[in-house]
Design an enzyme around this catalytic site. Structure first.
Site, PDB file in Angstrom:
ATOM      1  N   HIS A  46       0.426  -1.157   0.183  1.00 34.10           N
ATOM      2  CA  HIS A  46       0.357  -0.304   0.053  1.00 34.10           C
ATOM      3  C   HIS A  46       1.335   1.033   0.136  1.00 34.10           C
ATOM      4  O   HIS A  46       2.229   1.418  -0.372  1.00 34.10           O
ATOM      5  CB  HIS A  46      -0.883  -0.180   0.915  1.00 34.10           C
ATOM      6  CG  HIS A  46      -1.792  -1.323   1.495  1.00 34.10           C
ATOM      7  ND1 HIS A  46      -2.439  -1.284   2.558  1.00 34.10           N
ATOM      8  CD2 HIS A  46      -1.496  -2.022   0.403  1.00 34.10           C
ATOM      9  CE1 HIS A  46      -3.097  -2.776   2.461  1.00 34.10           C
ATOM     10  NE2 HIS A  46      -3.250  -2.952   1.242  1.00 34.10           N
ATOM     11  N   HIS A  61      -9.789 -12.836   7.110  1.00 32.73           N
ATOM     12  CA  HIS A  61     -10.093 -12.532   5.864  1.00 32.73           C
ATOM     13  C   HIS A  61     -10.091 -13.203   4.686  1.00 32.73           C
ATOM     14  O   HIS A  61     -10.299 -15.115   5.229  1.00 32.73           O
ATOM     15  CB  HIS A  61      -8.243 -12.510   6.473  1.00 32.73           C
ATOM     16  CG  HIS A  61      -7.126 -11.902   5.460  1.00 32.73           C
ATOM     17  ND1 HIS A  61      -6.665 -12.294   4.292  1.00 32.73           N
ATOM     18  CD2 HIS A  61      -7.053 -10.449   4.860  1.00 32.73           C
ATOM     19  CE1 HIS A  61      -6.233 -12.027   3.232  1.00 32.73           C
ATOM     20  NE2 HIS A  61      -6.195 -10.671   3.942  1.00 32.73           N
TER      21      HIS A  61
END
Length: 421
Positions: free
Chosen positions: A102, A168
Site C-alpha cells: 500500500h 480474512h
C-alpha cells in the site's frame, strides 16, 4: 423494514423486504477499561515472560503497526506498549508502518493513527516493499522465493508486532503473522505469497487456518525472523476493544483467532438471491480495492447467478496507486481477467485482489454504492447504484416476488457460511 449497513464513518439506511435475513457477528461488548485490558495482556502474556521483563534498556526496539486501511487502535496500543518500557530510551524505538504494497502514510495520517506526541517524539517510518536498500534477506521459502523483510525490523534487538484479528478472505484470519508477512516484506516475497496458485487454493479462504498455504507461508516467514512479542486485539462493530491477546506470536494469535471465530462465523440455512453487504465502514472501505473483501464475504451465501450489493465509501478512490485499476482494464470481462491471471506467465502486483474480485464477478452480479464517479465503478467491471433500496426494488423484477435477501451490516467482520452437500 428499514435497516442499515456500515459506510464510511457512519452508516447508510436501506429499505429491505420484511423477511430479509440480517447476518452479523454475535455482539461482543467492549471491555470496561481498554488500557487495563492491554496492560493485563502485556503483563500476563501467553508463552512468554511479561513484556517489561523481556526488554533490556540497551535494546533497539521495533514496533510494527497496521497501516491506515485497518482499524487497529494504534493510538492506544503504541503509547501503552511504550509505557511498559520506561527503561528503554526514546531514541531506541522505531515504529514501522506495515504498508505491504500500500501507499505511504503522510505525517497528518500518522498523527491520526498514533497521536501527535508519538509522531513528534519517536521515529516513525513507512515500509517500502520496492526499496531493496531498506530490506534484509532472512531466508528462502519452501514456496519458491527469497524472503526479504524490512531492515529496521530485522536489525532490531527486540521485535514487537501489533494488529487486529478479523476474518480474512484468503488468509483465514488477519493479525498475527500477517503483520510481518506481507506487512513488512519485499515485493518479490509478496508476489509469491499472493500468486494465483496460492490465492486460488480452495483452503485459502475465510476462517480456515489449517492447510491454508497463505497462512502457512506467513508463519514460515515469521519463523525466519520472529517477532519476540505480539499484541493483537479483537474489536466490535464500534471499533471498541473486546479482548487483547499478547505473548508468543503463534500461541497468542491462535488464541485470538479462536475467540474471534466463535462470534464471527454465522451459519445460514440457505443461499440468497441478493446479499447486501458493507465493507465494515472506515477505515476498511477507503477504496474499491479493499471493498473486494466485503464482496467476498457476501459470495459465501449468494446464489450462483445472484446479486451482491456492496456499500463502500471509497474516499481514497480505486485507489490511484498500484496496478489494481490497470489490471482490470487489461481484459473485457471478469472471466477473461481470471484466465489471464491464472496463466503462469502473468505476474503483476495487485493481481491477487483482482483475482478474488473476478471469481466473485463470474459467480454473481455486483453493484457498488459509493462516493466514486460512476465511470470508475464501470472501469472495475461493476454496476453502480445511487440508491440501494431502489436497486432492490428493481431486482424484484428479475427474481420475482419470492426474492430472498440477506443483509451483512458489518461486511467482512462476519464469516457467513452454508453447509452444502
Amino acid at each position: 423494514m428499514e435497516t442499515s449497513v456500515l459506510y464510511g464513518k457512519g452508516s447508510v439506511a436501506i429499505e429491505v423486504p420484511n423477511d430479509a435475513v440480517i447476518v452479523e457477528p454475535k455482539h461482543q461488548p467492549s471491555v470496561p477499561d481498554e488500557k487495563f485490558e492491554i496492560l493485563r495482556a502485556l503483563r500476563n502474556p501467553v508463552g512468554s515472560p511479561p513484556l517489561g521483563e523481556s526488554v533490556k534498556a540497551t535494546d533497539r526496539v521495533a514496533i510494527v503497526i497496521s497501516d491506515i486501511t485497518r482499524p487497529t487502535p494504534n493510538h492506544k496500543l503504541v503509547p501503552w506498549l511504550i509505557e511498559e518500557l520506561p527503561h528503554v530510551p526514546r531514541e531506541n524505538f522505531v515504529i514501522i508502518n506495515g504498508t505491504g504494497t500500500h501507499r505511504d502514510q503522510t505525517r497528518e495520517e500518522f498523527v491520526t493513527m498514533l497521536g501527535e506526541e508519538i509522531v513528534d517524539r519517536y521515529r516513525v517510518i513507512n515500509h517500502h516493499c520496492h526499496e531493496e536498500a531498506e530490506l534484509s534477506h532472512v531466508g528462502t521459502s519452501r514456496f519458491g522465493c527469497e524472503v526479504l523483510l524490512n531492515k529496521a525490523y530485522v536489525e532490531a534487538d527486540f521485535r514487537i508486532v501489533t494488529g487486529f484479528i478479523e476474518p480474512h478472505f484468503f488468509a483465514g484470519f488477519s493479525g498475527g503473522p500477517k503483520g510481518i508477512m506481507p506487512g513488512i516484506a519485499g515485493i518479490d516475497t509478496i508476489m509469491t505469497f499472493h500468486n494465483a496458485r496460492m490465492i486460488g487454493d480452495p483452503l485459502a479462504t475465510w476462517g480456515n487456518m489449517e492447510g491454508n498455504p497463505v497462512q502457512e507461508m506467513s508463519r514460515e516467514v515469521n519463523r525466519m525472523c520472529p517477532p519476540h512479542f505480539l499484541l493483537n486485539v479483537a474489536l466490535n462493530r464500534d471499533k471498541e476493544i473486546t479482548q487483547a491477546f499478547a505473548g508468543q506470536w503463534e500461541t497468542a494469535h491462535k488464541q485470538g483467532c479462536e475467540y474471534v471465530k466463535t462470534h464471527a462465523m454465522i451459519q445460514c440455512d440457505r443461499r440468497f438471491d441478493v446479499v447486501v453487504t458493507s465493507n465494515s465502514g472506515y477505515p476498511l472501505d477507503q477504496n474499491l480495492y479493499q471493498a473486494v473483501k466485503g464482496m467476498s464475504a457476501a459470495q459465501k451465501i449468494v446464489k450462483e447467478g445472484g446479486t451482491i450489493i456492496c456499500a463502500a465509501e471509497c474516499s481514497d478512490g480505486l485507489p490511484s496507486h498500484g496496478n489494481y485499476a490497470k489490471i482490470l482494464e487489461m481484459r473485457a470481462t471478469p472471466q477473461e481477467i481470471l484466465d489471464m491471471i491464472k496463466d503462469p506467465s502473468f505476474r503483476m502486483f495487485d493481481q491477487w485482489q483482482v483475482q478474488k474480485q473476478a471469481v466473485i464477478q463470474v459467480w454473481a452480479d455486483v453493484f457498488v454504492y459509493s462516493s466514486l464517479p460512476e465511470e470508475d465503478i464501470r472501469r472495475a467491471k461493476f454496476s453502480a447504484t445511487s440508491n440501494i433500496s431502489d436497486t432492490l426494488q428493481r431486482l424484484r423484477m428479475k427474481y420475482g416476488d419470492g426474492m430472498s435477501v440477506a443483509v451483512m451490516p458489518q461486511g467482512p467482520l462476519t464469516i457467513p457460511y452454508v453447509e452444502e452437500t
